[in-house]
Write a protein that holds these residues in place. Structure first.
Motif, PDB file in Angstrom:
ATOM      1  N   MET A   1       0.837  -0.811  -0.213  1.00 11.42           N
ATOM      2  CA  MET A   1      -0.061  -0.412   0.288  1.00 11.42           C
ATOM      3  C   MET A   1       1.094   1.322  -0.069  1.00 11.42           C
ATOM      4  SD  MET A   1      -2.813   1.304   3.011  1.00 11.42           S
ATOM      5  CE  MET A   1      -3.844   0.082   2.716  1.00 11.42           C
ATOM      6  N   SER A   2       0.630   2.366  -1.219  1.00  9.91           N
ATOM      7  CA  SER A   2       1.144   3.640  -1.382  1.00  9.91           C
ATOM      8  C   SER A   2       0.429   4.462  -0.255  1.00  9.91           C
ATOM      9  CB  SER A   2       1.245   4.136  -2.546  1.00  9.91           C
ATOM     10  OG  SER A   2       2.212   5.337  -2.498  1.00  9.91           O
ATOM     11  N   HIS A   3       1.487   5.023   0.501  1.00  8.49           N
ATOM     12  CA  HIS A   3       0.528   6.504   1.496  1.00  8.49           C
ATOM     13  C   HIS A   3       1.988   7.731   0.867  1.00  8.49           C
ATOM     14  CE1 HIS A   3      -0.880   3.584   4.383  1.00  8.49           C
ATOM     15  NE2 HIS A   3       0.023   2.391   4.088  1.00  8.49           N
ATOM     16  N   PRO A   4       1.451   8.103   0.283  1.00 10.00           N
ATOM     17  CA  PRO A   4       1.947   9.768   0.033  1.00 10.00           C
ATOM     18  C   PRO A   4       2.315  10.529   1.025  1.00 10.00           C
ATOM     19  CG  PRO A   4       0.536   9.091  -1.123  1.00 10.00           C
ATOM     20  CD  PRO A   4      -0.049   8.181  -0.896  1.00 10.00           C
ATOM     21  N   LEU A   5       3.371  11.039   1.098  1.00  5.94           N
ATOM     22  CA  LEU A   5       3.779  11.928   2.317  1.00  5.94           C
ATOM     23  C   LEU A   5       3.141  13.133   1.573  1.00  5.94           C
ATOM     24  CD1 LEU A   5       5.273  12.389   5.014  1.00  5.94           C
ATOM     25  CD2 LEU A   5       7.570  12.613   3.564  1.00  5.94           C
ATOM     26  N   TYR A   6       2.688  13.850   2.651  1.00  4.82           N
ATOM     27  CA  TYR A   6       2.964  15.002   2.516  1.00  4.82           C
ATOM     28  C   TYR A   6       3.575  16.222   3.806  1.00  4.82           C
ATOM     29  CZ  TYR A   6      -0.727  15.199  -0.902  1.00  4.82           C
ATOM     30  OH  TYR A   6      -1.620  14.687  -1.957  1.00  4.82           O
ATOM     31  N   LEU A   7       4.520  16.826   3.714  1.00  2.00           N
ATOM     32  CA  LEU A   7       5.683  17.618   4.644  1.00  2.00           C
ATOM     33  C   LEU A   7       5.007  18.377   5.053  1.00  2.00           C
ATOM     34  CD1 LEU A   7       7.508  17.522   6.696  1.00  2.00           C
ATOM     35  CD2 LEU A   7       9.184  18.314   4.738  1.00  2.00           C
ATOM     36  N   ASN A   8       3.914  19.415   6.525  1.00  2.00           N
ATOM     37  CA  ASN A   8       3.959  20.676   5.982  1.00  2.00           C
ATOM     38  C   ASN A   8       4.406  21.232   7.135  1.00  2.00           C
ATOM     39  OD1 ASN A   8       0.606  20.273   4.749  1.00  2.00           O
ATOM     40  ND2 ASN A   8       1.017  18.337   6.903  1.00  2.00           N
ATOM     41  N   LEU A   9       4.659  22.839   6.699  1.00  2.00           N
ATOM     42  CA  LEU A   9       5.928  23.709   7.265  1.00  2.00           C
ATOM     43  C   LEU A   9       5.001  24.905   7.344  1.00  2.00           C
ATOM     44  CD1 LEU A   9       9.175  22.977   5.137  1.00  2.00           C
ATOM     45  CD2 LEU A   9       8.729  21.962   7.235  1.00  2.00           C
ATOM     46  N   PRO A  10       5.398  25.527   8.770  1.00  2.00           N
ATOM     47  CA  PRO A  10       4.580  27.159   9.081  1.00  2.00           C
ATOM     48  C   PRO A  10       5.768  27.590   8.137  1.00  2.00           C
ATOM     49  CG  PRO A  10       5.697  26.173  10.465  1.00  2.00           C
ATOM     50  CD  PRO A  10       5.501  25.192   9.939  1.00  2.00           C
ATOM     51  N   VAL A  11       4.339  28.476   7.562  1.00  2.00           N
ATOM     52  CA  VAL A  11       5.787  29.917   6.961  1.00  2.00           C
ATOM     53  C   VAL A  11       4.481  31.097   7.337  1.00  2.00           C
ATOM     54  CG1 VAL A  11       6.732  28.985   5.304  1.00  2.00           C
ATOM     55  CG2 VAL A  11       4.350  29.628   5.092  1.00  2.00           C
ATOM     56  N   THR A  12       5.278  32.566   7.360  1.00  2.00           N
ATOM     57  CA  THR A  12       5.290  33.265   7.842  1.00  2.00           C
ATOM     58  C   THR A  12       5.169  34.356   6.690  1.00  2.00           C
ATOM     59  OG1 THR A  12       7.312  34.324   7.251  1.00  2.00           O
ATOM     60  CG2 THR A  12       6.265  33.810   9.503  1.00  2.00           C
ATOM     61  N   ASP A  13       5.484  34.111   5.384  1.00  2.00           N
ATOM     62  CA  ASP A  13       4.902  35.141   4.532  1.00  2.00           C
ATOM     63  C   ASP A  13       5.146  34.027   2.933  1.00  2.00           C
ATOM     64  OD1 ASP A  13       4.727  36.421   1.971  1.00  2.00           O
ATOM     65  OD2 ASP A  13       6.388  37.711   2.801  1.00  2.00           O
ATOM     66  N   VAL A  14       3.092  33.236   2.601  1.00  2.00           N
ATOM     67  CA  VAL A  14       3.166  32.518   1.086  1.00  2.00           C
ATOM     68  C   VAL A  14       3.746  32.550   0.861  1.00  2.00           C
ATOM     69  CG1 VAL A  14       1.687  30.657   0.538  1.00  2.00           C
ATOM     70  CG2 VAL A  14       1.540  31.405   3.016  1.00  2.00           C
ATOM     71  N   ALA A  15       3.670  33.787  -0.233  1.00  2.00           N
ATOM     72  CA  ALA A  15       4.445  34.601  -1.596  1.00  2.00           C
ATOM     73  C   ALA A  15       5.547  33.967  -1.615  1.00  2.00           C
ATOM     74  CB  ALA A  15       3.680  35.724  -1.738  1.00  2.00           C
ATOM     75  N   ARG A  16       6.348  34.533  -0.493  1.00  2.00           N
ATOM     76  CA  ARG A  16       8.072  34.339  -0.876  1.00  2.00           C
ATOM     77  C   ARG A  16       8.115  33.506  -0.636  1.00  2.00           C
ATOM     78  NH1 ARG A  16      11.414  36.751   4.562  1.00  2.00           N
ATOM     79  NH2 ARG A  16      10.051  34.865   5.660  1.00  2.00           N
ATOM     80  N   ALA A  17       8.027  32.223   0.219  1.00  2.00           N
ATOM     81  CA  ALA A  17       8.342  31.192   0.147  1.00  2.00           C
ATOM     82  C   ALA A  17       7.877  30.088  -1.331  1.00  2.00           C
ATOM     83  CB  ALA A  17       7.027  30.206   1.124  1.00  2.00           C
TER      84      ALA A  17
END
Length: 136
Positions: A1-17
């Motif tokens: 069974m495959s489990h795609p990984l979503y690594l979530n990171l907090p950012v202060t400026d989404v556009a800059r990121a």
């Protein structure tokens, strides 16, 4: 069974990121991106979600740490050559990253590191496992 990984990171400026990861040549998946989040497809099974801090906080009851002052993870990417490591590192620095540590060459492994503009640490490496020294 495959489990795609979503690594979530907090950012202060989404556009800059988003601008930063695009400068690295990484693919933004617009299906899962908006003004509050940018989805970066690292490969078919791994996505990096750059989430505005309030959105990130909505997924947890724990305090969200400040990556500028503490570390809980390293994002580590493997490359096909030393040159590819150096190229990606240079693109990161050109896009606003700071070098975390100078190149380290162990013969069988070559690595570099940087901090992105949000403070998240990234490791980059190339390795020839056939040249690894035997385990002690």
């Amino acid at each position: 069974m495959s489990h795609p990984l979503y690594l979530n990171l907090p950012v202060t400026d989404v556009a800059r990121a988003k601008r930063f990861v695009e400068a690295l040549g990484l693919a933004v998946d617009t299906t899962f991106s908006n003004e509050q989040a940018t989805c970066v497809r690292l490969n078919d099974g791994v996505m990096l979600m750059l989430l505005a801090r309030p959105l990130f906080q909505s997924f947890t009851k724990k305090d969200v740490g400040d990556p500028m002052t503490s570390t809980q993870h390293f994002i580590t990417l493997s490359f096909d050559s030393r040159e590819a490591v150096d190229d990606f590192h240079q693109r990161a620095v050109d896009a606003g990253a700071t070098t975390e540590h100078d190149a380290e060459d162990s013969g069988f492994m070559y690595q570099r590191g940087f901090n992105d503009p949000e403070g998240h640490q990234w490791g980059l490496f190339w390795m020839d496992a056939s040249q690894m020294p035997p385990a002690a």
